[in-house]
Design an enzyme around this catalytic site. Structure first.
Site, PDB file in Angstrom:
ATOM      1  N   ARG A 163       0.866  -1.183   0.000  1.00 33.91           N
ATOM      2  CA  ARG A 163       0.000   0.000   0.000  1.00 33.91           C
ATOM      3  C   ARG A 163       0.899   1.228   0.000  1.00 33.91           C
ATOM      4  O   ARG A 163       1.173   1.819   1.031  1.00 33.91           O
ATOM      5  CB  ARG A 163      -0.938  -0.064   1.210  1.00 33.91           C
ATOM      6  CG  ARG A 163      -1.997  -1.174   1.016  1.00 33.91           C
ATOM      7  CD  ARG A 163      -2.666  -1.532   2.310  1.00 33.91           C
ATOM      8  NE  ARG A 163      -1.673  -2.073   3.258  1.00 33.91           N
ATOM      9  CZ  ARG A 163      -1.896  -2.254   4.560  1.00 33.91           C
ATOM     10  NH1 ARG A 163      -3.063  -1.936   5.071  1.00 33.91           N
ATOM     11  NH2 ARG A 163      -0.957  -2.760   5.326  1.00 33.91           N
TER      12      ARG A 163
ATOM     13  N   ASP B  97       2.553   4.878  -0.394  1.00 31.98           N
ATOM     14  CA  ASP B  97       2.142   6.210   0.063  1.00 31.98           C
ATOM     15  C   ASP B  97       1.978   7.178  -1.102  1.00 31.98           C
ATOM     16  O   ASP B  97       2.403   6.898  -2.225  1.00 31.98           O
ATOM     17  CB  ASP B  97       3.210   6.780   0.999  1.00 31.98           C
ATOM     18  CG  ASP B  97       3.118   6.204   2.395  1.00 31.98           C
ATOM     19  OD1 ASP B  97       2.012   5.804   2.809  1.00 31.98           O
ATOM     20  OD2 ASP B  97       4.172   6.140   3.066  1.00 31.98           O
TER      21      ASP B  97
ATOM     22  N   TYR C  70      11.964  -2.904  -3.370  1.00 34.70           N
ATOM     23  CA  TYR C  70      11.820  -1.467  -3.607  1.00 34.70           C
ATOM     24  C   TYR C  70      13.128  -0.925  -4.153  1.00 34.70           C
ATOM     25  O   TYR C  70      14.209  -1.413  -3.807  1.00 34.70           O
ATOM     26  CB  TYR C  70      11.493  -0.719  -2.307  1.00 34.70           C
ATOM     27  CG  TYR C  70      10.049  -0.824  -1.879  1.00 34.70           C
ATOM     28  CD1 TYR C  70       9.115   0.095  -2.316  1.00 34.70           C
ATOM     29  CD2 TYR C  70       9.630  -1.836  -1.019  1.00 34.70           C
ATOM     30  CE1 TYR C  70       7.789   0.019  -1.919  1.00 34.70           C
ATOM     31  CE2 TYR C  70       8.297  -1.926  -0.613  1.00 34.70           C
ATOM     32  CZ  TYR C  70       7.384  -0.992  -1.075  1.00 34.70           C
ATOM     33  OH  TYR C  70       6.073  -1.076  -0.686  1.00 34.70           O
TER      34      TYR C  70
ATOM     35  N   ARG D 210      11.880   4.875   3.380  1.00 35.97           N
ATOM     36  CA  ARG D 210      12.210   6.313   3.376  1.00 35.97           C
ATOM     37  C   ARG D 210      12.984   6.719   4.627  1.00 35.97           C
ATOM     38  O   ARG D 210      13.807   7.632   4.584  1.00 35.97           O
ATOM     39  CB  ARG D 210      10.944   7.131   3.203  1.00 35.97           C
ATOM     40  CG  ARG D 210      10.388   7.040   1.766  1.00 35.97           C
ATOM     41  CD  ARG D 210       8.975   7.563   1.672  1.00 35.97           C
ATOM     42  NE  ARG D 210       8.885   8.926   2.155  1.00 35.97           N
ATOM     43  CZ  ARG D 210       7.722   9.523   2.470  1.00 35.97           C
ATOM     44  NH1 ARG D 210       6.583   8.864   2.324  1.00 35.97           N
ATOM     45  NH2 ARG D 210       7.719  10.758   2.901  1.00 35.97           N
TER      46      ARG D 210
END
Lengths: 261, 261
Positions: free
Chosen positions: A51, A53, A112, A203
């Site tokens: 999910r 951002d 990622y 992040r």
């Protein structure tokens, strides 16, 4: 009801994120469900592996939905892409999967990539697609800092206060940092691999490693921050626009390989 | 008056092309001259190595201008980028050059890249940055077709009717076609190298080679089209959004190398 899996690519820039919001903001999930609603009166609900951002991109998001009738996957892909236009969301592949397949809960691994542009001149083609800093970064120091994070750890330091995961203990399998020359600069590609990630974990890690690369933190400070198990010990959380969900692994790969060139 | 050379990158999407137009359309040259006008009351005029068409991008355009006073190249770069914001145009480097240096007439070689995406699903991140076809292309056949064009030839077939070059005879030094895997597709990168190019020559060549890759033309048809020396023998001219001016070579490289990462 047959279940279909979708391989989805999107530019996260215009969206409030993957997840449908009650307040009418435009989400990737909402767009996909609207496209499916044009094809299936049962208004299928879509679940995704990650999910993402607001502002986060995907080149390999995986989602699934149950439809009321059988579809040829190739035709379903074409119909969905037709109804998704002109939004920057594309269904790259569709596959019929078992009823046990769940895009989120069957996933064995998420990958990622974070794109970090080090250059004095502002980005042009990649604006909104990279995080840019104008100072040089020491990739070797960043690799040494990242090494502290590999393995099974309590990642409390590196997760958002609002993270809903039951446990902050996660195994981080890989952080690979590659330097790519770009005109008058360098792009660092930071590839991360884990079974699952906490909210803002990537992040938070990239923002902290950037401080190491800039020389403001020593590589060993990353280990101390991890051991602190304290959100306040984290470096700054970096902005979302350099982050891409690049792939998800399942016990059985749901999609056929891309056609040979 | 000191002469400065500029290494320039831009996203060609919003512009009418490199060249300033009388009718007030937004050009890259016009933006650079407006930025220079903020710094120099003499209203410097900018000349470029390649006068790219509307929609064509650059990662390595070179331009020059004469200024009324001496500038530290590093400070001049920063000031120009400040005044160019938020347009997707960036000055990557600035160098003081001899009065004999001319961005256009001193150039020994131009390099262009054309990005051709072969994929069924529409582009998301690369929309406006590639030409997309939804059928597979045979890169080997395209390489065989391209081989007919290498060397010194009369390129009348492959230049625009409005081309102002004195002679259609040009030497094309290289066409290299590289296949890069992208999610559920292939990107063909077509790199071309020549002292100079005729108007629309790259797009005429790429559009013709695409027909070869699709199987509509045989590789030898490219040689026959070249020998016809007739614009009507050319394949379709492909759209501009996949084209990038990637570099220009001079007797002496004007710009210092990028800082080491």
């Amino acid at each position: 009801m047959p279940r279909y899996a979708f391989l989805v690519e999107y530019d996260g820039g215009p969206f409030c994120g993957w997840q449908r919001q009650a307040d009418g903001q435009v989400s990737v999930q909402g767009l996909l469900e609207a496209a499916l609603a044009r094809l299936d009166p049962a208004l299928p609900v879509v679940a995704a592996a990650g999910r993402t951002d607001a502002g986060v991109h995907a080149t390999g998001q995986v989602a699934h939905a149950d439809l009321s009738r059988d579809w040829d996957p190739f035709r379903l892909q074409g119909a969905l892409n037709h109804h998704l236009r002109p939004a920057p969301v594309a269904v790259l592949a569709v596959a019929l999967v078992d009823a046990e397949f769940h895009a989120r809960f069957s996933a064995l691994e998420r990958r990622y990539r974070f794109r970090l542009l080090c250059r004095r001149a502002p980005a042009t083609h990649d604006r909104g697609r990279v995080w840019q800093v104008s100072h040089p970064l020491n990739a070797g120091a960043m690799r040494a800092g990242a090494a502290h994070l590999i393995g099974l750890h309590d990642f409390t330091t590196f997760r958002a206060a609002m993270c809903q995961a039951k446990s902050p203990v996660k195994s981080l399998d890989e952080i690979r940092i590659t330097e790519v020359a770009v005109p008058m600069g360098t792009e660092l590609r930071i590839d991360l691999r884990a079974r699952s990630f906490l909210h803002n974990q990537v992040r938070s890690i990239v923002g902290t490693l950037e401080r190491v690369g800039a020389g403001a933190w020593a590589p060993d400070d990353v280990g101390r921050a991890l051991q602190a198990r304290d959100r306040a010990a984290c470096g700054p959380v970096c902005p979302p626009q350099g982050l891409y969900l690049t792939g998800v692994r399942y016990p059985q790969e749901p999609f056929p390989a891309a056609p040979a060139p």
